[in-house]
Design a protein around this motif. Structure first.
Motif, mmCIF file in Angstrom:
data_model
loop_
_atom_site.group_PDB
_atom_site.id
_atom_site.type_symbol
_atom_site.label_atom_id
_atom_site.label_comp_id
_atom_site.label_asym_id
_atom_site.label_seq_id
_atom_site.Cartn_x
_atom_site.Cartn_y
_atom_site.Cartn_z
ATOM 1 N N ALA A 1 -13.307 18.464 30.624
ATOM 2 C CA ALA A 1 -12.932 17.509 31.671
ATOM 3 C C ALA A 1 -11.471 17.118 31.441
ATOM 4 N N TRP A 2 -10.937 16.288 32.344
ATOM 5 C CA TRP A 2 -9.505 16.004 32.277
ATOM 6 C C TRP A 2 -9.157 14.732 31.517
ATOM 7 N N ASN A 3 -10.141 13.990 31.044
ATOM 8 C CA ASN A 3 -9.782 12.685 30.487
ATOM 9 C C ASN A 3 -9.295 12.722 29.037
ATOM 10 N N TYR A 4 -9.807 13.685 28.249
ATOM 11 C CA TYR A 4 -9.394 13.774 26.839
ATOM 12 C C TYR A 4 -9.094 15.236 26.487
ATOM 13 N N PRO A 5 -8.044 15.817 27.053
ATOM 14 C CA PRO A 5 -7.851 17.266 26.906
ATOM 15 C C PRO A 5 -7.648 17.750 25.470
ATOM 16 N N THR A 6 -6.957 16.989 24.638
ATOM 17 C CA THR A 6 -6.768 17.434 23.248
ATOM 18 C C THR A 6 -8.069 17.264 22.470
ATOM 19 N N GLY B 1 -18.210 30.025 12.365
ATOM 20 C CA GLY B 1 -17.929 31.460 12.404
ATOM 21 C C GLY B 1 -17.907 32.059 13.800
ATOM 22 N N ASN B 2 -17.807 31.207 14.810
ATOM 23 C CA ASN B 2 -17.730 31.706 16.186
ATOM 24 C C ASN B 2 -16.284 31.881 16.630
ATOM 25 N N ALA B 3 -16.127 32.573 17.755
ATOM 26 C CA ALA B 3 -14.845 32.581 18.470
ATOM 27 C C ALA B 3 -14.978 31.649 19.667
ATOM 28 N N MET B 4 -13.860 31.078 20.107
ATOM 29 C CA MET B 4 -13.889 30.123 21.228
ATOM 30 C C MET B 4 -12.935 30.578 22.331
ATOM 31 N N ILE B 5 -13.433 30.480 23.549
ATOM 32 C CA ILE B 5 -12.536 30.578 24.715
ATOM 33 C C ILE B 5 -12.638 29.234 25.416
ATOM 34 N N PHE B 6 -11.533 28.542 25.510
ATOM 35 C CA PHE B 6 -11.546 27.194 26.076
ATOM 36 C C PHE B 6 -10.855 27.196 27.434
ATOM 37 N N LYS B 7 -11.555 26.642 28.427
ATOM 38 C CA LYS B 7 -10.933 26.469 29.751
ATOM 39 C C LYS B 7 -10.748 24.972 30.005
ATOM 40 N N PRO B 8 -9.506 24.516 29.981
ATOM 41 C CA PRO B 8 -9.281 23.090 30.277
ATOM 42 C C PRO B 8 -9.520 22.812 31.758
ATOM 43 N N SER B 9 -9.665 21.546 32.101
ATOM 44 C CA SER B 9 -9.634 21.166 33.514
ATOM 45 C C SER B 9 -8.269 21.542 34.073
ATOM 46 N N GLU B 10 -8.237 22.014 35.309
ATOM 47 C CA GLU B 10 -6.939 22.412 35.866
ATOM 48 C C GLU B 10 -6.039 21.196 36.090
ATOM 49 N N ASN C 1 -22.074 33.904 24.303
ATOM 50 C CA ASN C 1 -23.349 33.514 23.714
ATOM 51 C C ASN C 1 -23.650 32.024 23.837
ATOM 52 N N LYS C 2 -22.623 31.231 24.080
ATOM 53 C CA LYS C 2 -22.837 29.776 24.104
ATOM 54 C C LYS C 2 -21.821 29.114 25.026
ATOM 55 N N VAL C 3 -22.271 28.079 25.702
ATOM 56 C CA VAL C 3 -21.394 27.363 26.621
ATOM 57 C C VAL C 3 -21.465 25.872 26.295
ATOM 58 N N SER C 4 -20.319 25.236 26.123
ATOM 59 C CA SER C 4 -20.278 23.792 25.932
ATOM 60 C C SER C 4 -19.399 23.193 27.022
ATOM 61 N N LEU C 5 -20.005 22.374 27.860
ATOM 62 C CA LEU C 5 -19.277 21.771 28.987
ATOM 63 C C LEU C 5 -19.134 20.269 28.786
ATOM 64 N N THR C 6 -17.959 19.748 29.055
ATOM 65 C CA THR C 6 -17.793 18.316 29.261
ATOM 66 C C THR C 6 -17.396 18.138 30.716
ATOM 67 N N GLY C 7 -18.236 17.486 31.481
ATOM 68 C CA GLY C 7 -17.951 17.344 32.903
ATOM 69 C C GLY C 7 -18.980 16.463 33.579
ATOM 70 N N SER C 8 -19.037 16.552 34.887
ATOM 71 C CA SER C 8 -19.938 15.698 35.659
ATOM 72 C C SER C 8 -21.359 16.278 35.667
ATOM 73 N N VAL C 9 -22.316 15.480 36.060
ATOM 74 C CA VAL C 9 -23.709 15.946 36.115
ATOM 75 C C VAL C 9 -23.864 17.095 37.120
ATOM 76 N N GLY D 1 -10.421 3.329 32.501
ATOM 77 C CA GLY D 1 -11.826 3.451 32.901
ATOM 78 C C GLY D 1 -12.320 4.877 33.017
ATOM 79 N N GLN D 2 -11.488 5.851 32.650
ATOM 80 C CA GLN D 2 -11.883 7.266 32.818
ATOM 81 C C GLN D 2 -12.537 7.781 31.538
ATOM 82 N N VAL D 3 -13.638 7.144 31.168
ATOM 83 C CA VAL D 3 -14.356 7.495 29.942
ATOM 84 C C VAL D 3 -15.838 7.625 30.283
ATOM 85 N N CYS D 4 -16.431 8.756 29.875
ATOM 86 C CA CYS D 4 -17.812 9.050 30.274
ATOM 87 C C CYS D 4 -18.802 8.021 29.745
ATOM 88 N N SER D 5 -18.554 7.510 28.550
ATOM 89 C CA SER D 5 -19.532 6.633 27.904
ATOM 90 C C SER D 5 -19.352 5.160 28.283
#
Ligand code: NDP
Length: 487
Positions: free
Chosen positions: A153-158, A172-181, A224-232, A283-287
């Motif tokens: 998501a765009w709120n905490y890109p780093t 021991g995995n490899a990561m491909i990261f796609k930031p929010s545009e 093999n695995k997907v980790s998303l931070t985003g909307s429902v 206020g742009q914090v998910c929690s």
């Protein structure tokens, strides 16, 4: 070292920056002024393919290294991030509009914490020895999953780039990261730092793009695995796509979290918690604890102190100015979304006690906004706004407030302010949320699991829990005697 806001190229693949101007342009806008500060390009199919191949080709050798060797690289990167904290924080501010006062203590520093923590954990990732009787035994091996895709998501890109990258790499995995545009700049720096600190090429790749690029990554057989931070809604789509390939998932999604303030609470601390849980990062914090349930007997006192502190202490303005503690929305679009919720609050009869307007001039600013007399059925009490809008709802007794707090499809966070420690634990035990707070709000140390229940997500980030979501267990049965077969 100084960072230009225009990166060397749009993508970071196989240890180097790479450009493909055939991809759709992505203009990066500084939310405080509306100025374009960089132009990048969305990944073309050729770029996506290159990243997937690089990750797949590099992963096995990385997994075969000892955890100590892997961890050493991550910990070196943590140190480097801390050395570069000033520049990384400026970049985070330019990417998101969040004030430097925040970014200098929360973003690269929290990313560095994740790299340090998971770097330290990497050597301890071992299996179990399990005695099985008759001299037989078994053992388990904790193995990497392979290629992981992180979508931010765009709120905490780093922070998001590190919270996903650090445990993935430690295991021991490899990561491909796609930031929010909307905020594509910071993850490139994370990739650059990791490689400067010795990460072999291909293990942390960044590809830019819109949702279609995320979809192409999630649906690819090499992943093999997907980790998303985003909307429902995005989470549901990504989870469904990942399920087609039976991929592992972590879903860090949205929330509409309750913050309950009992009549015996320290009101000044409760006001502080409500400010942190509604106005930090504008206020742009998910929690965020956006449904603030306040006991009716202390509601007036709470609102008086809240409004007084907002009036005397909010410093809005240039986010790069050290004194500024309240920045703009990340984009004009997000500001419009938030304003539409404020208008709904007014139309549905909530009482506006602070803010409520956009701030004229450059940038996408909205005043910190507080509604009182909010009822559970109002739109502003039900839907995630993702902006600086606090809804204050009065309550009378404990059972009632617990039921109302839980009456939501979300379950990310929850908080309780009370001096009665028994009540604090009793109430927290009944709240349906993954990340809870007692007499505090929104702390997110790397040592504690973070994530949601119900529609707010699946899996956990941070802490030892994250290891379970970036690795799988192989079990091995070992027979020491003869095999007894029926024929
Ligand atoms: P979105 O859900 O709109 O987007 C999240 C990411 O998913 C973006 O990178 C987006 O790309 C990408 N994406 C969109 N569609 C697809 C698809 N079909 N397949 C793959 N990827 C896709 O969220 P926002 O960026 O607007 O962020 C705000 C949301 O994130 C809020 O709901 C907030 O609560 C949540 N959030 C949750 C956190 C948590 O840890 N639980 C933390 C921070 C935010 P693009 O932007 O290009 O469309």
């Amino acid at each position: 070292m100084t960072f230009n806001t225009q990166p060397k190229a749009s993508h970071f693949i196989n240890g180097e920056y790479i450009e493909d101007t055939a991809g759709a342009p992505i203009d990066v806008i500084y939310p405080a002024t509306g100025a374009v500060i960089a132009r990048l390009h969305s990944a073309t199919p050729a770029i996506i393919d290159k990243a997937l191949n690089a990750a797949r080709d590099a992963q096995k050798a990385w997994a075969a290294m000892s955890g100590t060797e892997r961890g050493r690289i991550l910990r070196r990167a943590a140190d480097r991030m801390r050395e570069l904290n000033h520049d990384l924080s400026v970049l985070e501010t330019m990417d998101t509009g969040k004030p430097y006062q925040e970014t200098s203590v929360v973003d690269a520093t929290s990313g560095a914490d994740a790299l340090e923590y998971f770097g330290a954990l990497a050597p301890s990732l071992t299996g179990e020895h399990i005695p099985l009787g008759d001299g037989n035994w078994g053992y388990t091996v904790r193995e990497a999953l392979g290629v992981c895709v992180g979508i931010g998501a765009w709120n905490y890109p780093t922070q998001i780039a590190c919270w996903k990258g650090a445990p993935a790499l430690a295991c021991g995995n490899a990561m491909i990261f796609k930031p929010s545009e909307t905020t594509p700049l910071c993850a490139l720096k994370v990739a650059e730092i990791l490689h400067d600190c010795g990460l072999p090429a291909g293990l942390y790749n960044v590809v830019q793009g819109y949702g279609d690029v995320g979809h192409a990554l999630v649906s690819d057989d090499r992943v093999n695995k997907v980790s998303l931070t985003g909307s429902v809604p995005t989470g549901k789509k990504v989870y469904a796509t990942a399920a087609e390939g039976m991929k592992h998932v972590t879903m860090e999604l949205g929330g509409k979290s309750p913050l309950i303030i009992f009549d015996d609470a320290d009101i000044e601390n409760a006001v502080g918690g409500a400010i942190l849980g509604n106005f930090y990062s504008s206020g742009q914090v998910c929690s965020n604890g956006t449904r603030v349930f306040v006991h009716e007997s202390v509601q007036d006192k709470f609102l008086d102190r809240l409004c007084a502190r907002l009036q005397s202490s909010v410093v809005m303005g240039d986010p790069l100015n050290d004194a500024t503690n309240f920045g703009p929305m990340v984009s004009d679009r997000q500001r419009q979304i938030v304003m539409s919720y404020i208008n709904k609050g007014l139309a549905e009869g909530a009482r506006l006690v602070a803010g409520g307007s956009i701030v004229e001039g450059d940038g996408f600013y909205i005043q910190p906004t507080v509604f009182a007399d909010v009822t559970d059925d109002m739109t502003i009490a039900r839907e995630e706004i993702f902006g600086p809008v606090m809804a204050v709802l009065p309550f009378t007794d404990e059972a009632e407030v617990i039921a109302r707090a839980n009456a939501t499809e979300f379950g990310l966070s929850a908080g309780v302010f009370t001096r009665d420690i028994s009540r604090a634990h009793r109430v927290i035990a009944q709240l349906e949320a993954g990340s809870c707070f007692i007499n505090s709000y929104n702390d997110a140390p790397v040592e504690l699991p973070f994530g949601g229940s119900k529609q707010s997500g699946v899996g956990r980030e941070n802490s030892k829990e994250a290891i379970k979501h970036y690795s799988q267990v192989k079990s091995v049965f070992v027979r020491m005697g003869d095999v007894e077969a029926p024929f």
